[in-house]
Write a protein that holds these residues in place. Structure first.
Motif, PDB file in Angstrom:
ATOM      1  N   TYR A   1       9.708   4.767   0.673  1.00 58.93           N
ATOM      2  CA  TYR A   1      10.303   5.812  -0.002  1.00 58.93           C
ATOM      3  C   TYR A   1       9.087   6.939  -0.295  1.00 58.93           C
ATOM      4  O   TYR A   1       8.104   6.429  -0.528  1.00 58.93           O
ATOM      5  N   SER A   2       9.310   8.016   0.099  1.00 56.68           N
ATOM      6  CA  SER A   2       8.564   9.234  -0.128  1.00 56.68           C
ATOM      7  C   SER A   2       7.957   9.376  -1.559  1.00 56.68           C
ATOM      8  O   SER A   2       8.986   8.884  -2.493  1.00 56.68           O
ATOM      9  N   PRO A   3       7.103  10.261  -1.797  1.00 56.51           N
ATOM     10  CA  PRO A   3       7.088  10.854  -3.336  1.00 56.51           C
ATOM     11  C   PRO A   3       8.299  11.570  -3.881  1.00 56.51           C
ATOM     12  O   PRO A   3       8.504  11.520  -5.220  1.00 56.51           O
ATOM     13  N   ALA A   4       8.991  12.176  -2.855  1.00 57.14           N
ATOM     14  CA  ALA A   4      10.371  12.663  -3.271  1.00 57.14           C
ATOM     15  C   ALA A   4      11.355  11.464  -3.353  1.00 57.14           C
ATOM     16  O   ALA A   4      12.778  12.240  -3.324  1.00 57.14           O
ATOM     17  N   LEU A   5      11.186  10.500  -3.174  1.00 56.39           N
ATOM     18  CA  LEU A   5      12.408   9.583  -3.392  1.00 56.39           C
ATOM     19  C   LEU A   5      13.128   9.493  -2.072  1.00 56.39           C
ATOM     20  O   LEU A   5      14.433   9.047  -2.238  1.00 56.39           O
ATOM     21  N   GLU A   6      12.590  10.109  -0.863  1.00 55.27           N
ATOM     22  CA  GLU A   6      13.280  10.043   0.320  1.00 55.27           C
ATOM     23  C   GLU A   6      13.181   8.887   1.084  1.00 55.27           C
ATOM     24  O   GLU A   6      11.957   8.367   0.916  1.00 55.27           O
ATOM     25  N   HIS A   7      14.124   8.335   1.823  1.00 51.96           N
ATOM     26  CA  HIS A   7      13.963   7.159   2.634  1.00 51.96           C
ATOM     27  C   HIS A   7      13.008   7.581   3.914  1.00 51.96           C
ATOM     28  O   HIS A   7      13.566   8.519   4.488  1.00 51.96           O
ATOM     29  N   VAL A   8      12.241   6.805   4.303  1.00 52.85           N
ATOM     30  CA  VAL A   8      11.375   7.335   5.410  1.00 52.85           C
ATOM     31  C   VAL A   8      11.497   6.291   6.355  1.00 52.85           C
ATOM     32  O   VAL A   8      11.215   5.055   6.124  1.00 52.85           O
ATOM     33  N   PHE A   9      11.391   6.682   7.483  1.00 53.69           N
ATOM     34  CA  PHE A   9      11.643   5.626   8.585  1.00 53.69           C
ATOM     35  C   PHE A   9      10.640   5.196   9.203  1.00 53.69           C
ATOM     36  O   PHE A   9       9.410   5.766   9.322  1.00 53.69           O
ATOM     37  N   VAL A  10      10.577   3.865   9.576  1.00 52.44           N
ATOM     38  CA  VAL A  10       9.539   3.137   9.849  1.00 52.44           C
ATOM     39  C   VAL A  10       9.844   2.739  11.231  1.00 52.44           C
ATOM     40  O   VAL A  10      10.668   2.216  11.632  1.00 52.44           O
ATOM     41  N   THR A  11       8.664   2.960  12.133  1.00 51.59           N
ATOM     42  CA  THR A  11       8.768   2.684  13.638  1.00 51.59           C
ATOM     43  C   THR A  11       7.608   1.962  13.951  1.00 51.59           C
ATOM     44  O   THR A  11       6.377   2.228  13.465  1.00 51.59           O
ATOM     45  N   ASN A  12       7.588   0.638  14.529  1.00 46.52           N
ATOM     46  CA  ASN A  12       6.246  -0.021  15.086  1.00 46.52           C
ATOM     47  C   ASN A  12       5.315  -0.245  13.842  1.00 46.52           C
ATOM     48  O   ASN A  12       4.123  -0.208  13.923  1.00 46.52           O
TER      49      ASN A  12
ATOM     50  N   ALA B   1       3.491  10.356   7.188  1.00 43.39           N
ATOM     51  CA  ALA B   1       3.423  10.666   5.816  1.00 43.39           C
ATOM     52  C   ALA B   1       3.328  12.455   5.750  1.00 43.39           C
ATOM     53  O   ALA B   1       2.334  12.850   6.028  1.00 43.39           O
ATOM     54  N   VAL B   2       4.287  12.854   5.324  1.00 48.34           N
ATOM     55  CA  VAL B   2       4.511  14.175   5.473  1.00 48.34           C
ATOM     56  C   VAL B   2       4.613  14.752   3.994  1.00 48.34           C
ATOM     57  O   VAL B   2       4.325  16.228   3.544  1.00 48.34           O
ATOM     58  N   ARG B   3       4.311  14.128   3.245  1.00 48.56           N
ATOM     59  CA  ARG B   3       4.057  14.760   1.596  1.00 48.56           C
ATOM     60  C   ARG B   3       2.874  14.032   1.072  1.00 48.56           C
ATOM     61  O   ARG B   3       2.508  12.857   1.311  1.00 48.56           O
ATOM     62  N   LYS B   4       2.216  14.878   0.246  1.00 51.75           N
ATOM     63  CA  LYS B   4       1.071  14.071  -0.578  1.00 51.75           C
ATOM     64  C   LYS B   4       1.801  13.115  -1.800  1.00 51.75           C
ATOM     65  O   LYS B   4       2.916  13.484  -2.143  1.00 51.75           O
ATOM     66  N   GLY B   5       1.124  12.298  -2.057  1.00 51.16           N
ATOM     67  CA  GLY B   5       1.541  11.288  -3.242  1.00 51.16           C
ATOM     68  C   GLY B   5       1.777   9.958  -2.891  1.00 51.16           C
ATOM     69  O   GLY B   5       1.099   9.618  -2.110  1.00 51.16           O
ATOM     70  N   ASN B   6       2.593   9.307  -3.805  1.00 51.37           N
ATOM     71  CA  ASN B   6       2.887   7.790  -3.750  1.00 51.37           C
ATOM     72  C   ASN B   6       3.987   7.544  -2.771  1.00 51.37           C
ATOM     73  O   ASN B   6       4.910   7.764  -3.048  1.00 51.37           O
ATOM     74  N   TYR B   7       3.856   6.709  -1.818  1.00 50.92           N
ATOM     75  CA  TYR B   7       4.848   6.387  -0.915  1.00 50.92           C
ATOM     76  C   TYR B   7       4.867   4.812  -1.396  1.00 50.92           C
ATOM     77  O   TYR B   7       3.909   3.964  -1.450  1.00 50.92           O
ATOM     78  N   VAL B   8       6.297   4.253  -1.407  1.00 51.46           N
ATOM     79  CA  VAL B   8       6.386   2.905  -2.285  1.00 51.46           C
ATOM     80  C   VAL B   8       6.968   2.050  -0.959  1.00 51.46           C
ATOM     81  O   VAL B   8       8.097   2.536  -0.308  1.00 51.46           O
ATOM     82  N   VAL B   9       6.278   0.830  -0.448  1.00 56.46           N
ATOM     83  CA  VAL B   9       6.979   0.150   0.569  1.00 56.46           C
ATOM     84  C   VAL B   9       7.464  -0.993  -0.013  1.00 56.46           C
ATOM     85  O   VAL B   9       6.914  -1.697  -0.798  1.00 56.46           O
ATOM     86  N   TYR B  10       8.942  -1.177   0.136  1.00 58.21           N
ATOM     87  CA  TYR B  10       9.513  -2.429  -0.091  1.00 58.21           C
ATOM     88  C   TYR B  10       9.902  -3.388   0.963  1.00 58.21           C
ATOM     89  O   TYR B  10      10.211  -3.180   2.119  1.00 58.21           O
TER      90      TYR B  10
END
Length: 75
Positions: A30-41, A46-55
């Motif tokens: 999840y991006s700093p804007a709480l958007e779901h970010v797609f994971v590939t390979n 990282a298109v936004r500055k801030g904290n990304y949370v990996v679950y």
């Protein structure tokens, strides 16, 4: 760093009853804007500055699950 691909950490899983190869693992970022970010390979963009949370979610044959997470700061 902003506008780069970030490699996510590896993981190991085990269960006291379900064989490791039968466990289901899902990774969500999840991006700093709480958007779901797609994971590939095992990487994400990282298109936004801030904290990304990996679950990481791990499910066994009985439907039990466990969750682990960590934070990646992008500047």
């Amino acid at each position: 760093k902003l506008n780069t691909r970030v490699k996510i950490q590896g993981y190991s899983v085990f269960d006291n009853k379900t064989a490791t190869d039968k466990l289901t693992v899902k990774c969500m970022v999840y991006s700093p804007a709480l958007e779901h970010v797609f994971v590939t390979n095992n990487e994400f963009e990282a298109v936004r500055k801030g904290n990304y949370v990996v679950y990481y979610y791990v499910y066994d044959d009985a439907g039990n699950y466990s969750v682990a997470h960590y934070t990646v700061y992008v500047s």
